[in-house]
Write a protein that holds these residues in place. Structure first.
Motif: not given
Length: 286
Positions: A196-197, A150, A199-200, A204
């Protein structure tokens, strides 16, 4: 920025002192999450564990002085050898046991930037011997474990690990359960990268996923979504102040910017409401 670096060093030094001086008082708590995946809590970052016929995979290893207690807790679950240690990032409360576990025969895995940062400590035994740039897969104990980097979130070397069959996600310090996160700006962490991390991570998983946060209690997708909303709310509030010409001191003293989450108990001894406002200001001002 100099003050921030000093505070970060003081924090890490204090954590090490606590690990040394209070070791006798630490108990390793073990929680089973699936047939072969566990969460271990002690002092420092939460540990993920996979056990089975292939051996043991550990995610993060807290402080060196806790290694005997951690190994004793693992032996209650499995007598198999420890094959791999995966570090979610470079901070000492997640990597302090690396050298001990390497000596016990484990192979240490981490992102390229984790090795680069640990190299400055000049302790070769604690260094990852397998590194990656973007992502990799571990196949262990009849399960594929996805490991993915990330960008510039908590640090510049963060990774999450997802157990594809057990449906368990270890976020490292890209999630502090029910509290404000530590965003290490001196290690190229950033507010935007952190958001953003998260959100990743959310993309998942599903509603049934069990989440091992870097710090705090076992969690789930619903709570991670609340955490994301907190991060986005603070960003919007503080960015609006920056756009209106507010200084760092203006933002630091404006308790209304974080009041909603202060009232929910997100402020804690290291990341207070004032400190999170300063962190957001410094990161977003760039």
């Amino acid at each position: 920025m100099a003050l921030y670096k000093t505070l970060a060093r003081i924090f890490m030094f204090t954590m090490v002192l606590q690990a040394c001086g209070q070791n006798d008082n630490i108990t390793i708590k073990t929680t089973q999450l699936s047939n072969h995946v566990y969460m271990l809590e002690g002092q420092g970052g939460n540990i993920g564990l996979s056990v089975g016929d292939d051996g043991v995979l550990i995610i993060d290893d807290q402080f060196a002085r806790l290694t005997p207690k951690i190994l004793a807790a693992i032996k209650k679950i499995s007598a198999k050898p420890i094959r791999f240690v995966a570090n979610t990032h470079h901070h000492g409360d997640h990597t302090g046991g690396n050298a001990n576990l390497a000596e016990a025969g484990a192979t240490i895995i981490a992102h390229d930037n984790v090795r680069s940062r640990l190299e400055t400590d000049k302790e070769k035994d604690m260094l990852p011997v397998i590194t990656f740039n973007d992502k990799l897969s571990l196949f262990i104990n009849n399960e594929r474990v996805l490991v993915f980097h990330l960008d510039n979130a908590h640090t510049d070397g963060d990774s999450m690990l997802y157990f594809t069959e057990s449906n368990v996600l270890h976020t490292g310090d890209v999630f502090f359960s029910n509290r404000y996160p530590y965003i290490d700006l001196t290690s190229k962490g950033s507010v935007d990268g952190y958001i953003e991390a998260v959100k990743v991570g959310l993309m998942t998983i599903d509603e049934d996923t069990k989440i091992i946060p870097g710090h705090g209690q076992l969690s789930n997708k619903a709570e991670y979504e609340i955490f994301l909303k907190m991060m986005e709310t603070l960003k919007n509030n503080i960015l609006a102040e920056i756009n209106n010409g507010a200084s760092e001191e203006d933002v630091a003293s404006n308790e209304t910017l974080t009041k909603t989450y202060d009232d929910l108990g997100y402020s804690w001894n290291f990341i207070t409401s004032e400190k999170i406002r300063r962190t957001f200001y410094k990161s977003l001002k760039k």
